[in-house]
Design an enzyme around this catalytic site. Structure first.
Site, mmCIF file in Angstrom:
data_model
loop_
_atom_site.group_PDB
_atom_site.id
_atom_site.type_symbol
_atom_site.label_atom_id
_atom_site.label_comp_id
_atom_site.label_asym_id
_atom_site.label_seq_id
_atom_site.Cartn_x
_atom_site.Cartn_y
_atom_site.Cartn_z
ATOM 1 N N SER A 447 45.523 39.974 36.999
ATOM 2 C CA SER A 447 45.626 41.207 36.192
ATOM 3 C C SER A 447 44.979 40.995 35.100
ATOM 4 O O SER A 447 45.083 41.502 34.064
ATOM 5 C CB SER A 447 47.207 41.322 35.855
ATOM 6 O OG SER A 447 47.940 41.584 37.174
ATOM 7 N N ARG A 448 43.708 40.111 34.879
ATOM 8 C CA ARG A 448 42.916 39.971 34.081
ATOM 9 C C ARG A 448 43.532 39.358 32.790
ATOM 10 O O ARG A 448 43.005 39.402 31.408
ATOM 11 C CB ARG A 448 42.344 41.373 33.319
ATOM 12 C CG ARG A 448 41.603 42.254 34.418
ATOM 13 C CD ARG A 448 40.299 41.592 35.153
ATOM 14 N NE ARG A 448 39.458 42.159 35.994
ATOM 15 C CZ ARG A 448 39.000 41.776 37.150
ATOM 16 N NH1 ARG A 448 39.507 40.606 37.789
ATOM 17 N NH2 ARG A 448 38.451 42.656 37.949
#
Ligand SMILES: NC(=O)C1=CN([C@@H]2O[C@H](COP(=O)(O)OP(=O)(O)OC[C@H]3O[C@@H](n4cnc5c(N)ncnc54)[C@H](OP(=O)(O)O)[C@@H]3O)[C@@H](O)[C@H]2O)[C@@H](O)CC1
Ligand SMILES: Cc1cc2nc3c(=O)[nH]c(=O)nc-3n(C[C@H](O)[C@H](O)[C@H](O)COP(=O)(O)O)c2cc1C
Ligand SMILES: Cc1ncc(COP(=O)(O)O)c(C=O)c1O
Ligand SMILES: [K+]
Length: 474
Positions: A447-448
């Site tokens: 999710s970065r």
């Protein structure tokens, strides 16, 4: 035996397309005078299919694969492909409703069972296939198919058909990869009624069959890298070359525009936490660099070098790291090049390493100096003699009228040093060392929400320097 003269059809880029009879004849020749056995060919065919799938449908996002196998050799290709997909990290499951008692097929089933690959009956498949599968491998019928599909394959096939104009996702149909022939298609005429399967990918084996001309999906591959020249010549087969050591080759271009904005990788599986990381960034770099080498990454020492000229105009290019230690990071280049001109007037730089498969990036910043001449001499003489002469020939970054200038000078110098005498290092060729002030380690996370640990060299007085480590927000 007289050589059969086969009239086969040529397609785009002069690839041969085979009729049903020609396909059977090639098959016979391979397993007759050429000495192949069926399990050999099936193994290579199945490996080609698995390799082609892995090229297009990465294991991340496509791991849940349903392989539907028919009663003949096409089904055997599917069983072999499933085994290779398992070893590539996919989670294949098999639907094999009409088994044969031939030992080769029983062996393939035993191999899959020993890997824990589940076999499902048609009744066990979910009504929306996308609920449980990311990809379907259609290994029902190959080039011996005739007529219209009989049970139980008729209803199985029906579940994969997406009528023209309808959205496969809405119907719960995942992407379909057909092995050799889209099942249900006429081997030569294709999907004549336009009511059959419309696979996203077709992996033709040995040579594409005539129906493949009608294939309109985005991914057409050729597999079965076993055709000996004797067969290619005998049947005047025109086949594209396979790249490198690959088991498959794309035929034609993908005919869908690439959605660049949708290209992304989800970084999972690694972490970089304070309690694991070294206090000394050079030790941490060594750990990551050694790992990149162990993992056999391509050119793990390739790095982007960013410089700026006196006016602050930046430029960047790749160079190769040739050494690192507590003092810093070393590379070699031409001292009259553009990068050297930047560095001599503005001796600061930044380096970036990207180790894609490990989802890792390292950034380094600091002042730069030339390495001492003896160090450059030593490295220069460790290079292949051709590269030593290359460095003498190249006035790096200057405009030249043509390649012939390089080749002419190169040949002259090769002749001059043909006796093996040492080649002197050109005075305008040597190393630079970047003395790091900042080193940041970046580990891609889901999710970065990446891990970023930055080390800053803090000077306390003239002799006391310490590395301060901070976590940065992704
Ligand atoms: N170099 C090569 O050539 C290589 C070839 N290889 C592979 O072999 C494939 C050709 O294999 P193949 O000849 O065994 O036949 P295939 O197409 O799998 O199907 C035949 C089976 O389907 C059945 N069937 C037929 N029609 C049907 C219908 N309407 N409805 C229902 N069933 C029907 C038929 O049963 P039958 O009609 O006899 O009852 C028979 O059992 C080829 O495409 C490639 O994938 C690679 O492995 C290696 C290299
Ligand atoms: C992977 C890779 C490694 C390279 N390594 C070096 C190198 O170590 N030294 C070098 O001078 N050029 C190297 N080059 C070429 C440079 O990227 C660049 O084209 C050249 O040095 C001229 O750059 P400049 O005009 O900015 O000075 C490499 C290129 C690539 C793609
Ligand atoms: C022009 C040039 N110089 C130097 C190098 C560094 O490589 P090596 O010293 O290993 O030959 C490269 C590598 O690509 C290069 O392109
Ligand atoms: K098929």
């Amino acid at each position: 035996m007289a050589t059969p003269v086969l009239q086969h059809s040529q397609g785009p880029d002069s690839i041969s397309y085979l009729s049903q009879a020609q396909a059977a004849s090639v098959d016979e020749a391979l397993m007759g005078e050429l000495g192949f056995s069926i399990d050999q060919l099936m193994e290579l065919a199945g490996l080609s299919v698995a390799s082609a799938i892995a090229e297009v449908y990465g294991v991340q996002g496509h791991s849940r694969v349903l392989v539907i196998c028919g009663p003949g050799n096409n089904g055997g290709d599917g069983l072999v492909a499933a085994r290779h997909l398992y070893h590539f990290g996919y989670k294949p499951r098999i639907c094999y409703p009409k088994r044969t008692s031939k030992p080769i097929y029983q062996g393939l089933v035993t191999q899959l069972e020993s890997l824990g690959v589940p076999f499902l009956s048609a009744d066990e498949l979910p009504s929306r296939l996308t609920d449980e599968f990311d990809l379907i491998v259609d290994a029902m019928f190959g080039f011996s198919f005739h007529g219209i599909p009989r049970p139980p394959f008729d209803s199985l096939l029906h579940r994969l058909v997406v009528p023209l104009g309808q959205n496969p996702k809405e119907l719960g149909v995942p992407a379909v990869v057909s092995v050799d022939i889209p099942s249900g298609w006429h081997v030569e005429d294709g999907d004549t009624e336009c009511t059959g399967l419309r696979p996203d990918m077709l992996v033709s084996l040995t040579a594409p069959k005539l129906c493949a001309k009608k294939f309109e999906g985005p991914h057409h591959f050729l597999g079965g890298r076993f055709v000996p020249p004797a067969i290619a010549n005998k049947y005047s087969l025109q086949l594209p070359p396979y790249p490198g050591t690959s088991m498959c080759v794309r035929i034609g271009k993908p005919n869908q525009p690439v959605d660049v904005a949708a290209l992304r990788v989800n970084y999972v599986g690694f972490e970089l936490l304070e309690e694991q990381a070294h206090g000394d960034p050079i030790q941490q770099f060594k750990e990551w660099f050694d790992e990149a080498v162990r993992q056999d990454l391509p050119e793990p020492n390739a790095m982007t070098l960013a410089t700026a000229n006196q006016d602050g105009r930046p430029s960047a290019r790749m160079v190769l790291l040739k050494g690192f230690d507590e003092r810093g990071f070393v590379w070699y280049t031409n001292y009259d090049s553009e990068k050297a001109s930047d560095l001599l007037s503005n001796p600061k730089a930044s380096l970036v390493f990207f180790w894609e498969r490990l989802h890792r990036q390292v950034r380094v910043e600091g002042p730069v100096e030339k390495v001492p001449p003896q160090e450059s001499d030593e490295y220069f003489h460790s290079r292949p003699r051709g590269s030593q002469i290359g460095a003498m020939v190249s006035m790096q970054s200057s405009v030249i009228p043509g390649r012939n200038v390089l080749e002419k000078n190169y040949e002259g110098l090769v002749a001059r040093y043909a006796d093996g005498s040492p080649i002197p290092r050109p005075t305008n060729w040597g190393g630079f060392r970047l003395y790091p002030k900042v080193i940041e380690f970046w580990q891609g996370r889901e999710s970065r929400l990446h891990d970023r640990l930055r080390y800053r060299l803090v000077e306390e007085g003239t002799s006391n320097q310490t590395w301060v480590r901070e976590r940065l927000s992704p």
